[in-house]
Design an enzyme around this catalytic site. Sequence first.
Site, PDB file in Angstrom:
ATOM      1  N   CYS A 253      39.962  44.278  28.323  1.00 36.80           N
ATOM      2  CA  CYS A 253      39.866  43.210  29.177  1.00 36.80           C
ATOM      3  C   CYS A 253      39.564  43.736  30.371  1.00 36.80           C
ATOM      4  O   CYS A 253      40.136  44.554  31.114  1.00 36.80           O
ATOM      5  CB  CYS A 253      41.273  42.362  29.132  1.00 36.80           C
TER       6      CYS A 253
ATOM      7  N   CYS B 175      42.122  42.956  33.392  1.00 40.51           N
ATOM      8  CA  CYS B 175      43.126  43.659  33.222  1.00 40.51           C
ATOM      9  C   CYS B 175      42.902  45.009  33.767  1.00 40.51           C
ATOM     10  O   CYS B 175      43.661  45.563  34.549  1.00 40.51           O
ATOM     11  CB  CYS B 175      43.569  43.770  31.648  1.00 40.51           C
TER      12      CYS B 175
END
Length: 157
Positions: free
Chosen positions: A32, A35
């Site tokens: 991600c 993230c």
Amino acid sequence: MVQIIKDTDELKTFLKAAGCKLVVVEFSAKWCGPCKRIYPLIHAMSLQYRNVMFANVDVDDSKELAQSYHIKSVPTFQMFKQTRKVTLFSRLKRAICCYENGFMSEPIFEFCGADAQKLEAKIQELIGPAQLSHTMPLRRFSRDCQRWNSSRWSRNK
């Protein structure tokens, strides 16, 4: 420091060890992009807010844990106090205010997305003003990190 959590038992142990402290759990994934971008800021917050405990759960490594906490997207942040998820009505004063005004605002215990300023605002809201006097605003810290990263990047060219 951000504690890496791998399963439900580890999370329960971590929450019990936190006692009355606020716990911020980030559910994320290695693949991600958002993230990856917010992780250094979360680490910085863990150093800045010594009275808050931070944990990270990789949803791919801990699928059962992510499912039991109803994680639909990453990153998702959930806040806990005394082993329970902080809810809108776990704070009586806020509940009465919302009830009297006839509306319910968004839940304060969970949000999705890599918004460091929103995360910091939620942390400050939940720990209260008395514990904020010694902390540096994240915007300043974030700006300093960006300067350091850009100078490091330009030296590596």
